[in-house]
Design a protein around this motif. Structure first.
Motif, PDB file in Angstrom:
ATOM      1  N   LEU A  19      -3.381  72.171 -26.138  1.00  0.00           N
ATOM      2  CA  LEU A  19      -1.930  72.038 -25.781  1.00  0.00           C
ATOM      3  C   LEU A  19      -2.186  71.663 -24.163  1.00  0.00           C
ATOM      4  O   LEU A  19      -0.936  71.327 -23.690  1.00  0.00           O
ATOM      5  N   TYR A  33       1.625  79.253 -22.330  1.00  0.00           N
ATOM      6  CA  TYR A  33       2.027  77.975 -23.106  1.00  0.00           C
ATOM      7  C   TYR A  33       3.019  77.163 -21.998  1.00  0.00           C
ATOM      8  O   TYR A  33       2.967  76.065 -21.764  1.00  0.00           O
ATOM      9  N   GLU A  91       1.011  85.412 -23.343  1.00  0.00           N
ATOM     10  CA  GLU A  91       0.870  84.250 -23.978  1.00  0.00           C
ATOM     11  C   GLU A  91       1.867  83.348 -23.562  1.00  0.00           C
ATOM     12  O   GLU A  91       1.691  82.088 -23.695  1.00  0.00           O
ATOM     13  N   LYS A 134       6.251  79.619 -29.864  1.00  0.00           N
ATOM     14  CA  LYS A 134       5.238  78.987 -30.898  1.00  0.00           C
ATOM     15  C   LYS A 134       5.471  78.216 -31.857  1.00  0.00           C
ATOM     16  O   LYS A 134       4.961  77.198 -32.032  1.00  0.00           O
ATOM     17  N   SER A 136      -0.977  70.703 -33.792  1.00  0.00           N
ATOM     18  CA  SER A 136      -0.774  71.744 -34.810  1.00  0.00           C
ATOM     19  C   SER A 136      -1.265  71.172 -36.155  1.00  0.00           C
ATOM     20  O   SER A 136      -1.628  71.771 -37.134  1.00  0.00           O
ATOM     21  N   ALA A 181      -5.349  85.550 -24.029  1.00  0.00           N
ATOM     22  CA  ALA A 181      -4.464  85.082 -22.815  1.00  0.00           C
ATOM     23  C   ALA A 181      -4.240  86.174 -21.937  1.00  0.00           C
ATOM     24  O   ALA A 181      -4.073  85.784 -20.495  1.00  0.00           O
ATOM     25  N   PHE A 213       5.779  74.851 -30.888  1.00  0.00           N
ATOM     26  CA  PHE A 213       4.651  73.982 -30.741  1.00  0.00           C
ATOM     27  C   PHE A 213       3.744  73.973 -32.238  1.00  0.00           C
ATOM     28  O   PHE A 213       2.642  73.404 -32.227  1.00  0.00           O
ATOM     29  N   GLY A 214       4.509  74.353 -33.262  1.00  0.00           N
ATOM     30  CA  GLY A 214       3.979  74.198 -34.697  1.00  0.00           C
ATOM     31  C   GLY A 214       2.829  75.379 -34.818  1.00  0.00           C
ATOM     32  O   GLY A 214       2.041  75.063 -35.727  1.00  0.00           O
ATOM     33  N   LEU A 215       2.795  76.300 -34.072  1.00  0.00           N
ATOM     34  CA  LEU A 215       1.768  77.206 -34.252  1.00  0.00           C
ATOM     35  C   LEU A 215       1.734  78.470 -35.367  1.00  0.00           C
ATOM     36  O   LEU A 215       0.947  79.216 -35.093  1.00  0.00           O
ATOM     37  N   ILE A 218       1.405  79.059 -38.225  1.00  0.00           N
ATOM     38  CA  ILE A 218       0.867  78.644 -39.667  1.00  0.00           C
ATOM     39  C   ILE A 218       0.550  79.736 -40.163  1.00  0.00           C
ATOM     40  O   ILE A 218       0.523  79.726 -41.508  1.00  0.00           O
ATOM     41  N   ASP A 248      -6.583  76.024 -30.148  1.00  0.00           N
ATOM     42  CA  ASP A 248      -5.283  75.208 -30.182  1.00  0.00           C
ATOM     43  C   ASP A 248      -4.607  75.250 -28.885  1.00  0.00           C
ATOM     44  O   ASP A 248      -4.099  74.264 -28.414  1.00  0.00           O
ATOM     45  N   MET A 249      -4.809  76.281 -28.276  1.00  0.00           N
ATOM     46  CA  MET A 249      -4.143  76.664 -27.049  1.00  0.00           C
ATOM     47  C   MET A 249      -4.585  75.587 -25.642  1.00  0.00           C
ATOM     48  O   MET A 249      -3.974  75.274 -25.256  1.00  0.00           O
ATOM     49  N   PRO A 257       2.870  68.473 -29.215  1.00  0.00           N
ATOM     50  CA  PRO A 257       2.174  69.476 -30.037  1.00  0.00           C
ATOM     51  C   PRO A 257       1.741  69.122 -31.342  1.00  0.00           C
ATOM     52  O   PRO A 257       0.826  69.869 -31.639  1.00  0.00           O
ATOM     53  N   SER A 300      -4.677  80.889 -30.731  1.00  0.00           N
ATOM     54  CA  SER A 300      -3.471  81.315 -30.531  1.00  0.00           C
ATOM     55  C   SER A 300      -3.251  82.579 -31.112  1.00  0.00           C
ATOM     56  O   SER A 300      -2.130  83.481 -30.734  1.00  0.00           O
ATOM     57  N   ILE A 351      -6.161  78.630 -44.506  1.00  0.00           N
ATOM     58  CA  ILE A 351      -5.277  79.680 -43.916  1.00  0.00           C
ATOM     59  C   ILE A 351      -5.917  81.000 -44.064  1.00  0.00           C
ATOM     60  O   ILE A 351      -6.095  81.957 -43.116  1.00  0.00           O
ATOM     61  N   ILE A 389      -5.107  71.502 -36.872  1.00  0.00           N
ATOM     62  CA  ILE A 389      -5.709  72.930 -37.040  1.00  0.00           C
ATOM     63  C   ILE A 389      -6.680  72.974 -38.325  1.00  0.00           C
ATOM     64  O   ILE A 389      -7.830  73.187 -38.281  1.00  0.00           O
TER      65      ILE A 389
END
Lengths: 340, 340
Positions: free
Chosen positions: B54, A102, A98, A332, B65, B97, A335-337, A339, B50-51, B61, B91, B310, B68
Motif C-alpha cells: 500500500l 496506513y 497501525e 482497514k 487486497s 507496525a 483498503f480491503g484488508l 479478509i 500487504d501493508m 488498494p 497487516s 485463508i 493476497i
C-alpha cells in the motif's frame, strides 16, 4: 431548539501530554483546569503519549518511562476523575501504530516538511537534516491518536492548529477513498487562557531550564521560584513607579490569585510607586503555596500507591483499545484488508 | 567440528513479497525455487506484505487486497509447504507496525533519502517530493519485518542489499541502547540465479507492462508471450548466424530447460546459422508449457478453495503474531515501557 440540542450533545474529546516530564503550572492554566471542567460534560480521553515522547528522546528513554506515572498522578491531583475521564497509555494501543502506517501512505514528505509547528520545533531542537523520521512524521501519529478515538473536539493552543489541519486532511482523504464518512473531522477547542510565561520571562517553560513551577513542587521550590522571578528591571527602589506589563509576578497573580479586584488595586499601587517587589512576591508566593499545597499532598499520596496508578492506566487502556480497534477495522476495510 | 555444527544450525529466514500482483517466472527463478529448497533445512517465514504494497498504492488498494490470496496460491502451487514454512499476512501483525514506530526514532530522514534502492525506486515511480511518507520510510518497516522474526538470513537480490544494511544499522542502535544483544544482525542470502529479463527484453517485468509470464498463465498466454519474445533483431533469415547474447529466448531456455547439453548444442546451431527463431521459440514454449501446466492446475485448485487459503494465513499469522510480540516486548523493554 434543534441547534440548542446540538450544542448540548456531548463531544468526543481527545487530549493528552507527552510523558517527558512532570506537569507544571503552564499545563495547569493551559489545559488541566479546562479538562477538569470538560470531563463533567463530554466524553473525554486523555492519552499519555509515551511513544510521541520518544520521537525526540529515543536515546534517553528514561526521560519518558520515568514520567508516565508522574503525569497520571498530576492528572488525579488536579481533579481529573478516572471514573469519568478515560486515561490511557499510547504504547498500549497498537491500533494507533497501525493507523499511523496506513495514513503514512496518504501524506507526502513535502507536506510534512511544510507543517509550521514541526518546522519551528525542528529549528528549536537544532535537528536540521538529522531529524529522526519519527519526529518529522509525528503529525501523522497524532492524526492516528485523534481519529483512533474518532474525536470531534481537540483542546489545543493556537500553535497546534496546523496539527489539526493535517489530521483533517487525512480524514478527508480516508473518507474520499471510502466514498462515505468513516472518520470525523475534528474541531479545535482553543483555550481562552493566554500562555503562561516561564518564571525567567524568557524561554519556554521546561524542567531542564529550571524556569517552571511543577505541580508537585515543594514549599521551598515554590518559594525559590517566586523569589527568582523576573519583574521590572527598572524598578530599583520601592518608591519608584513600576511596570506591570511583562512583570511575571503580576502575570502569575492574574492567572492564579482568586481576588481580581485586589490584584487590580495592587497593580495601581505598584504603578504609582511605593510597593516593593518583595511584597508582591510574598503575595504571589502565599497564593501559589495555598493552591499547590493540596495538589502536592494528593499527588504524593497517589504516587505512593503505584499499583493504583497502573490499574487506572490498565483499565483506561483496555477501554481505549476496544475503541481504537474498531476505528482500525473501519479503516482497514477501506483498503480491503479485513479478509479474516 | 564446531564450525561444522554451526554451519548446520538452522537459520531463521524471513522472506516475502509485496501483494501487488500474481507472481511470475521472475519470482520463480529469483526466489520461489530457492524457498522450496530452503524450507526443508531452515526455519522459514514468508510474509505477504500487504501493508508495504500500500505504500505506493494507497489510492488503488484493490491492487493489493485482490492479490493476497493469489500470492498464497502461487506459493502453494510451486511447492511451498505450509506445514514447514510459515505463511503470514503483514497487516495481521500489529507488532510490526509498533516496531516501525520505535525504529523511526532511530533513523534520520536524510539517511532514508540516501538509500540507493529507495532513491532509484522514487526516480522510477516519478515521485519527486510528493513521495508518500510511508514509501520513504518503508526500509524502516522492512527492518521491523526482519527483526520482528529475529531473522538471521534474508534471501535478496543484490539491489536489495542496502535494505539489509539499513536493518543492521537499526539492530546495532537497538543493541547499543540495550547494552546487550537483543536483536540479531541478519546476513543476505544472494540468489545465484541472475535476474530474469522481461519478455520484451527492455523493462522490469510487470503486469501492467504485459511483459511477464505469470505462474498462472494460460496455455494461450504462454504461447503468445513466447511468440512475442525479443530475440536477435539482426537474425533475419533462417540461414543467418544469430546472436544468443541478449536473446531472451535463449536466456529463458538457460533458466528453464532441464537439458543443459541440448541447449548448448542449440546455441551453437543458432550461432552458425540454419536455426530459425520459430524453432527455438517452439522448444521454449514446449518447455514452459510442461513446467507451468501442473503449477497452473494446482494454483487453480487452491484458488477454488479460498477458505483453505485463508486458513493457512490465519494459522501462519497466529504463530507469527506470537513471535513478533515477543520481539516487541524485548524492544519496548529497552525503552522502559513494559510497566504493565
Amino acid at each position: 431548539m434543534n441547534s440548542k440540542q446540538d450544542s448540548d450533545k456531548p463531544e468526543i474529546i481527545l487530549t493528552g501530554d507527552r510523558a517527558t516530564g512532570p506537569l507544571h503550572l503552564g499545563h495547569y492554566v493551559g489545559s488541566l483546569k479546562q479538562r477538569v471542567a470538560l470531563q463533567a460534560i463530554h466524553e473525554q480521553t486523555i492519552l499519555v503519549a509515551d511513544m510521541q515522547g520518544l520521537t525526540d528522546n529515543a536515546h534517553n528513554p528514561k526521560k519518558v518511562s520515568s514520567n508516565i506515572l508522574n503525569v497520571v498522578a498530576d492528572y488525579l491531583a488536579v481533579g481529573i476523575n478516572p471514573s469519568i475521564t478515560t486515561i490511557c497509555l499510547q504504547s498500549k494501543l497498537p491500533a494507533l501504530a497501525e493507523l499511523t502506517m496506513y495514513y503514512s501512505n496518504l501524506v507526502s514528505i513535502s507536506r510534512l516538511e511544510r507543517n509550521p509547528t514541526v518546522k519551528s520545533e525542528i529549528q528549536h531542537k537544532g535537528f536540521e537534516r538529522s531529524i529522526p523520521a519519527g519526529f518529522l512524521t509525528y503529525p501523522i501519529s497524532q492524526a492516528a491518536d485523534i481519529t483512533g478515538f474518532n474525536a470531534t473536539l481537540v483542546p489545543v493552543g493556537d500553535d497546534q492548529l496546523p496539527m489539526l489541519e493535517q489530521t483533517n486532511e487525512i480524514v478527508r482523504k480516508v473518507n474520499s477513498l471510502a466514498g462515505r464518512i468513516v472518520l470525523n473531522e475534528c474541531r479545535p477547542l482553543l483555550s481562552n487562557a493566554s500562555r503562561l510565561p516561564s518564571t525567567d520571562g524568557k524561554n519556554k517553560m521546561s524542567k531542564s531550564m529550571d524556569n517552571a513551577i511543577n505541580l508537585g513542587a515543594t514549599e521551598k521550590e515554590i518559594s525559590a521560584a517566586v523569589k527568582s522571578m523576573y519583574t521590572d528591571p527598572n524598578h530599583l527602589r520601592v518608591e519608584d513607579s513600576g511596570n506591570v506589563e511583562g512583570n511575571i509576578v503580576f502575570t502569575y497573580l492574574d492567572a492564579f490569585h482568586p481576588d481580581e479586584n485586589y490584584i487590580s488595586q495592587l497593580k495601581k499601587h505598584y504603578q504609582r510607586g511605593g510597593l516593593g517587589d518583595g511584597t508582591t512576591k510574598k503575595i504571589l508566593e502565599e497564593c501559589l503555596q495555598d493552591m499547590l499545597r493540596p495538589i502536592r499532598v494528593r499527588r504524593s499520596e497517589f504516587l505512593s500507591d503505584k499499583a493504583q496508578l497502573i490499574d487506572i492506566l490498565i483499565k483506561g487502556s483496555q477501554v481505549s483499545r476496544d475503541k481504537t480497534e474498531k476505528v482500525l477495522f473501519d479503516v482497514k476495510d477501506i483498503f480491503g484488508l479485513n479478509i479474516f
